[in-house]
Write a protein that holds these residues in place. Structure first.
Motif, PDB file in Angstrom:
ATOM      1  N   ILE A 189       8.257  82.544  -5.498  1.00 30.93           N
ATOM      2  CA  ILE A 189       8.648  82.510  -4.254  1.00 30.93           C
ATOM      3  C   ILE A 189       8.292  84.143  -4.013  1.00 30.93           C
ATOM      4  CG2 ILE A 189      10.251  82.641  -2.285  1.00 30.93           C
ATOM      5  CD1 ILE A 189      11.483  80.418  -4.159  1.00 30.93           C
ATOM      6  N   GLU A 190       8.688  85.073  -4.492  1.00 29.03           N
ATOM      7  CA  GLU A 190       8.254  86.522  -4.197  1.00 29.03           C
ATOM      8  C   GLU A 190       6.988  86.725  -4.372  1.00 29.03           C
ATOM      9  OE1 GLU A 190      10.298  89.530  -3.942  1.00 29.03           O
ATOM     10  OE2 GLU A 190      12.476  88.366  -3.858  1.00 29.03           O
ATOM     11  N   MET A 232       5.262  85.270  -1.442  1.00 30.10           N
ATOM     12  CA  MET A 232       5.760  85.964  -0.157  1.00 30.10           C
ATOM     13  C   MET A 232       4.999  87.182   0.151  1.00 30.10           C
ATOM     14  SD  MET A 232       9.527  87.196   0.957  1.00 30.10           S
ATOM     15  CE  MET A 232       9.719  88.553  -0.206  1.00 30.10           C
ATOM     16  N   SER A 284      21.858 102.775  13.507  1.00 32.39           N
ATOM     17  CA  SER A 284      20.886 102.918  12.692  1.00 32.39           C
ATOM     18  C   SER A 284      19.671 101.962  13.481  1.00 32.39           C
ATOM     19  CB  SER A 284      21.391 101.995  11.494  1.00 32.39           C
ATOM     20  OG  SER A 284      21.806 100.629  11.876  1.00 32.39           O
ATOM     21  N   LEU A 303      18.330  98.166  15.605  1.00 33.02           N
ATOM     22  CA  LEU A 303      17.882  97.102  14.981  1.00 33.02           C
ATOM     23  C   LEU A 303      16.756  97.106  14.711  1.00 33.02           C
ATOM     24  CD1 LEU A 303      19.233  94.177  14.613  1.00 33.02           C
ATOM     25  CD2 LEU A 303      18.537  93.619  16.926  1.00 33.02           C
ATOM     26  N   ILE A 304      16.338  96.847  13.553  1.00 36.67           N
ATOM     27  CA  ILE A 304      15.223  96.894  12.960  1.00 36.67           C
ATOM     28  C   ILE A 304      14.487  95.602  13.184  1.00 36.67           C
ATOM     29  CG2 ILE A 304      13.405  97.696  11.320  1.00 36.67           C
ATOM     30  CD1 ILE A 304      15.241  99.984  12.619  1.00 36.67           C
ATOM     31  N   LEU A 305      13.484  95.227  13.781  1.00 36.71           N
ATOM     32  CA  LEU A 305      12.874  93.961  13.891  1.00 36.71           C
ATOM     33  C   LEU A 305      11.390  93.548  13.269  1.00 36.71           C
ATOM     34  CD1 LEU A 305      13.916  92.968  17.438  1.00 36.71           C
ATOM     35  CD2 LEU A 305      14.956  91.903  15.612  1.00 36.71           C
ATOM     36  N   ASP A 306      11.382  92.503  12.839  1.00 33.61           N
ATOM     37  CA  ASP A 306       9.684  92.067  12.275  1.00 33.61           C
ATOM     38  C   ASP A 306       9.365  91.087  13.382  1.00 33.61           C
ATOM     39  OD1 ASP A 306       7.645  92.006  10.828  1.00 33.61           O
ATOM     40  OD2 ASP A 306       8.590  90.789   9.310  1.00 33.61           O
ATOM     41  N   ILE A 329       6.898  87.931  14.854  1.00 34.67           N
ATOM     42  CA  ILE A 329       6.591  86.665  14.478  1.00 34.67           C
ATOM     43  C   ILE A 329       5.065  86.391  15.314  1.00 34.67           C
ATOM     44  CG2 ILE A 329       6.689  84.136  14.432  1.00 34.67           C
ATOM     45  CD1 ILE A 329       9.580  84.614  14.297  1.00 34.67           C
TER      46      ILE A 329
END
Lengths: 460, 185
Positions: free
Chosen positions: A18-19, A22, A60, A62-65, A67
């Motif tokens: 899976i890793e 990914m 800190s 909110l760190i977002l990815d 989509i």
């Protein structure tokens, strides 16, 4: 139920597989360079530095990815129509985008005696991200240059436009990628960032956010990896970070597409290209003639375009003999006249285009200052939407690449629309591009993605 | 943040564990759920339930790969929800009734079923190991992460039809291997 059992069994495959899945990008069966007709990309780096530390609440961030919009097949017209309907773009936005392109292009495409390739779209998006975190004069000046007075409208339109032009299919790709790199610590002092900025950047600009330490070399590597990944490996710049830096906005535009009418490789032949300094170089020229196609003639130039499958067109402007391409960049009005003006004809168009591929490195800070963006670069810049600390932009750089060749796919139904049912031929244009010329690439809406000047096709 | 640090946050009962999980894997989890459910609202709920389940299972669990751990949870939650939705929409409630009645069925073969499931997973693992890295990644991107054929085709620089052919050959290869191992479903 058998399918459910297989599904469950696959769910429980080894972690390492899976890793691996990914982290691994699938190999291309054919290198994109082999089948693309035209490819271009741009990288824009906007760096901001902190000036004075004030007290702020620890956050800190909110760190977002991100989509990205769902990709759909080239021939999936229903989805394409749906995307266009769901993401309306104001005509005023396209006008603002193109005016921005003329204003910046007229300053950036200056005579350096070498090839130059610039993406106004990349710069526009990076500045729009910055504007969404600005306030006061800084915001006013940025919105002014971006041509949209309301920041919320700008964000919405950028989001809609992004989804409209995004393409990732078997024919080609057009992807704008943005990322924000935040340092949440400055020499032991905490720096707080506004969550709202991070969220809006993800929603409207598809900007992923990364929390980093700019004093670490790992950050430079991570940024370089992000750029390489988002430009399919075409750009691998070395990124230098500075411990004083708090924020960096990266923007990449990656694009490749195919000619609607490919060039016959058997007709490609070596010939002479005449440089502006009087010398000559040899180049491979692609040849093609259309019996009935549109072209425009204006004062000192002839302009004609070639259709692209996913995007709009690649248009070439050939200055008359003795006219320098830079004459058309003397002002934004002059540039607009060359890009949009002239008298339209329909007739035979003879094409002879040198194959070329080159990259440019551009420093854009001075051009923006000359266009009235001063506050963002000054010590009293107001980026209070991003952080409560005082921060200002230190520099904006762009790195770009373009290359074209013959390949593409055979004529499709689009060709019929483009070339049949037209008026009686009114003339003939010879687009023999054997001396320095201007080109630009448009998206489906006619907005300018890339523009440049080819001084020497032999120069890489 | 490294996986191990996030897992430590779960063990320390620090709610930052969920924020960190979301910032690192939120995109991936949303994509998996959406690829199964095609519905944003259901997708959001499944991802949210995933964090909840992770919170309730760590401790005692201490996964080696947090991505795989969270991914499995969201896959299971999403497929269950998909079945629920499908039952409600297509079978006018009958499947719900049957599903409820299944609670009455004596579960004598539960252990046997679990062993069979483990054998099946082991056989799939062995088959995956034999594949080339590219085929293995392709298979899992499609059937574990749920990426669309169009997206994968774009990444491979091929057409969706050609990629569908490649996927078919992979499925046939798995079927052949499972039959060879004597696993019949």
């Amino acid at each position: 139920m058998k399918e459910k059992r297989i599904f469950d069994a696959i769910t429980n495959v080894r972690d390492e597989f899976i890793e691996e899945a990914m982290k691994t990008r699938l190999k291309k069966k054919n290198s994109w360079r082999k089948y693309m007709a035209i490819a271009a990309c741009a990288l824009l780096v906007l760096c901001a530095r902190i000036l004075v530390l004030r007290n702020g609440t620890q956050n800190s961030g909110l760190i977002l990815d991100v989509i990205y919009p769902r990709a759909y097949a080239f021939e999936d017209y229903d989805t394409r129509r749906e995307v266009l309907e769901q993401n309306p773009v104001l005509e005023s936005f396209i006008t603002a985008l193109n005016d921005f392109s003329y204003n910046t292009g007229a300053l950036i495409l200056e005579n350096k005696g070498q090839n130059i390739h610039f993406s106004p779209l990349s710069l526009y998006y990076a500045l729009a991200v910055a504007a969404s975190g600005a306030d006061g004069d800084t915001k006013t000046q940025l919105l002014n240059i971006l041509g949209i007075s309301d920041a919320q409208v700008l964000e919405e339109q950028c989001g809609n436009y992004y989804r409209r032009i995004y393409a990732d299919n078997e024919i080609g790709k057009l992807k704008i990628a943005n990322s924000i790199w935040l340092d949440n610590d400055m020499n032991g002092e905490p720096i707080s960032f506004k969550d709202d900025f991070v969220k809006r950047a993800a929603r409207n600009f598809y900007a992923s956010s990364h929390s980093v330490d700019f004093s670490s070399q790992e950050t430079s590597k991570a940024m370089a990896n992000w750029i390489s990944k988002n430009t399919n490996g075409t750009l691998s710049p070395s990124i230098e970070t500075n411990p004083d830096q708090i924020l960096s906005i990266l923007n990449t535009v990656y694009f490749y597409d195919q000619w609607i009418n490919r060039f016959d490789k058997n007709k490609t032949a070596e010939d002479t290209f005449y440089l502006s300094n009087g010398s000559e170089v040899k180049a491979d020229f692609m040849n093609q003639t259309f019996g009935s196609a549109g072209f425009s003639k204006g004062e000192g130039f002839t302009r004609a375009g070639l259709g692209l499958k996913n995007a709009g067109h690649m248009v070439f402007i050939l200055p008359d003999e003795g006219v320098s391409p830079y004459d058309f960049f003397a002002s934004s009005d002059k540039m607009k006249e060359a890009f949009e003006g002239g008298e339209y004809f329909n007739g035979e168009v003879v094409w002879k285009i040198p194959k070329f591929g080159f990259g440019s490195k551009l420093l854009l800070t001075d051009a923006l200052k000359r266009l009235g963006v001063s506050s963002a670069f000054a010590s009293d810049a107001d980026f209070s939407g991003i952080t409560d600390h005082m921060a200002y932009i230190t520099d904006i750089r762009q790195e770009t690449h373009i290359s074209i060749d013959e390949d593409g796919v055979e004529a499709s139904a689009f060709t019929q629309i483009d070339y049949s049912g037209s008026a009686m031929p009114e003339g003939r244009a010879e687009m023999i591009l054997n001396r320095p010329f201007i080109y630009y690439i448009t998206a489906r809406d006619g907005s300018l993605l890339f523009m440049g000047i080819c001084e020497n096709p032999a120069e890489k | 943040m490294e996986d191990i640090e996030i897992i430590e946050l779960y063990w320390a009962r620090d709610e930052a564990a969920i924020l960190e999980s979301n910032s690192k894997y939120g995109g991936m989890l949303n994509a998996i759920a959406f690829n199964i459910l095609s519905n944003h609202e259901d997708c959001e709920e499944c991802v949210s339930d995933t964090y909840c389940k992770a919170w309730n299972t760590m401790p005692p669990q201490k996964p080696i790969s947090l991505a795989a751990y969270l991914g499995r949870i969201v896959r299971n939650l999403s497929i269950n929800r998909w079945h629920q939705r499908r039952a409600l929409k297509r079978y006018n409630g009958a499947e719900v009734i049957i599903s409820e009645l299944s609670d009455c069925v004596p579960s004598t073969n539960q252990v046997e079923r679990e062993i069979e499931a483990k054998e099946l997973s082991a056989a799939i693992n062995n088959w995956l190991k034999k594949l080339s890295k590219d085929d293995r990644v392709l298979f899992l991107r499609r059937y574990w992460f749920g990426d669309s054929v169009n997206k994968l085709a774009g990444e491979c620089g091929t057409t969706p039809n050609k990629l569908a052919g490649r996927m078919y050959r992979l499925r046939q290869s798995l079927k052949y291997d499972l039959e060879k191992e004597g696993i019949w479903l």
